[in-house]
Design a protein around this motif. Sequence first.
Motif, mmCIF file in Angstrom:
data_model
loop_
_atom_site.group_PDB
_atom_site.id
_atom_site.type_symbol
_atom_site.label_atom_id
_atom_site.label_comp_id
_atom_site.label_asym_id
_atom_site.label_seq_id
_atom_site.Cartn_x
_atom_site.Cartn_y
_atom_site.Cartn_z
ATOM 1 N N LYS B 91 0.862 -1.191 0.000
ATOM 2 C CA LYS B 91 0.000 0.000 0.000
ATOM 3 C C LYS B 91 0.890 1.229 0.000
ATOM 4 O O LYS B 91 1.770 1.363 0.852
ATOM 5 C CB LYS B 91 -0.898 0.011 1.221
ATOM 6 C CG LYS B 91 -1.849 1.222 1.277
ATOM 7 C CD LYS B 91 -2.556 1.327 2.609
ATOM 8 C CE LYS B 91 -3.728 0.389 2.714
ATOM 9 N NZ LYS B 91 -4.529 0.648 3.940
ATOM 10 N N ALA B 95 -2.223 10.328 -0.364
ATOM 11 C CA ALA B 95 -3.666 10.563 -0.424
ATOM 12 C C ALA B 95 -4.455 9.335 -0.864
ATOM 13 O O ALA B 95 -5.568 9.112 -0.410
ATOM 14 C CB ALA B 95 -3.947 11.727 -1.373
ATOM 15 N N THR B 96 -3.888 8.559 -1.763
ATOM 16 C CA THR B 96 -4.683 7.483 -2.349
ATOM 17 C C THR B 96 -4.737 6.234 -1.494
ATOM 18 O O THR B 96 -5.784 5.608 -1.395
ATOM 19 C CB THR B 96 -4.141 7.089 -3.728
ATOM 20 O OG1 THR B 96 -4.042 8.237 -4.531
ATOM 21 C CG2 THR B 96 -5.018 6.061 -4.383
ATOM 22 N N ASN B 97 -3.630 5.896 -0.890
ATOM 23 C CA ASN B 97 -3.557 4.630 -0.151
ATOM 24 C C ASN B 97 -3.941 3.441 -1.011
ATOM 25 O O ASN B 97 -4.524 2.479 -0.516
ATOM 26 C CB ASN B 97 -4.470 4.669 1.081
ATOM 27 C CG ASN B 97 -3.735 5.193 2.300
ATOM 28 O OD1 ASN B 97 -2.540 5.430 2.259
ATOM 29 N ND2 ASN B 97 -4.445 5.369 3.378
ATOM 30 N N LYS B 98 -3.630 3.484 -2.302
ATOM 31 C CA LYS B 98 -4.054 2.378 -3.150
ATOM 32 C C LYS B 98 -3.146 1.172 -2.951
ATOM 33 O O LYS B 98 -1.980 1.283 -2.580
ATOM 34 C CB LYS B 98 -4.079 2.791 -4.610
ATOM 35 C CG LYS B 98 -2.738 3.135 -5.212
ATOM 36 C CD LYS B 98 -2.948 3.675 -6.619
ATOM 37 C CE LYS B 98 -1.641 4.086 -7.259
ATOM 38 N NZ LYS B 98 -1.894 4.799 -8.532
ATOM 39 N N LEU B 99 -3.721 0.002 -3.204
ATOM 40 C CA LEU B 99 -2.988 -1.248 -3.105
ATOM 41 C C LEU B 99 -2.397 -1.582 -4.466
ATOM 42 O O LEU B 99 -3.055 -1.451 -5.496
ATOM 43 C CB LEU B 99 -3.915 -2.384 -2.668
ATOM 44 C CG LEU B 99 -4.574 -2.274 -1.302
ATOM 45 C CD1 LEU B 99 -5.367 -3.538 -1.004
ATOM 46 C CD2 LEU B 99 -3.549 -2.017 -0.219
#
Lengths: 116, 111
Positions: B91, B95-99
């Motif tokens: 992760k 801001a995004t915290n995308k996986l």
Amino acid sequence: DTGVSQDPRHKITKRGQNVTFRCDPISEHNRLYWYRQTLGQGPEFLTYFQNEAQLEKSRLLSDRFSAERPKGSFSTLEIQRTEQGDSAMYLCASSFSPGDPNFGYTFGSGTRLTVV
Amino acid sequence: RKEVEQDPGPFNVPEGATVAFNCTYSNSASQSFFWYRQDCRKEPKLLMSVYSSGNEDGRFTAQLNRASQYISLLIRDSKLSDSATYLCVVKRGGATNKLIFGTGTLLAVQP
């Protein structure tokens, strides 16, 4: 059912048609993500919403793809003029922010799209 | 080069065996680390988070080496029901915290 729901589970469409998928996240989750997964690959990030705002889009998301989350609850992903290369599993996930960074997302069961 | 690299396998092991999966990631700003399990034609499900101190959940042990940007998963006493694809996931912070997912490693436990 309090998980992430996706509809439909399966969609077969002819090349050139438009398709729309729906995702209902866990109700208290303010973040919603769309991913695409093709055979033999891990899920790839497409786009992300925080409440109703679409804050990031992958370059994988061509102009034929559009996603909305109009009221900050459910989301739709539309693909216009589908191509055979769009055949994939489309996964939706949700999470809560701020939250524990060591907590992953909850995924829906996905929509499997086949373009013929 | 993919941001998260895994050996795709397949790993074919007998019941009761110990099997280890490895994964490397390239973005040093990655904040959190996970192993997900994915059964055939199903959605990914979180197996466990991975911490620098190492963590264990029953037969599963995960390790993280931030200096080497390396993540591992060890499964002891393999069961038939462990057969699945194991996805290494990082992760990003911000801001995004995308996986970001690896391609997954396929495990087949044989009777």
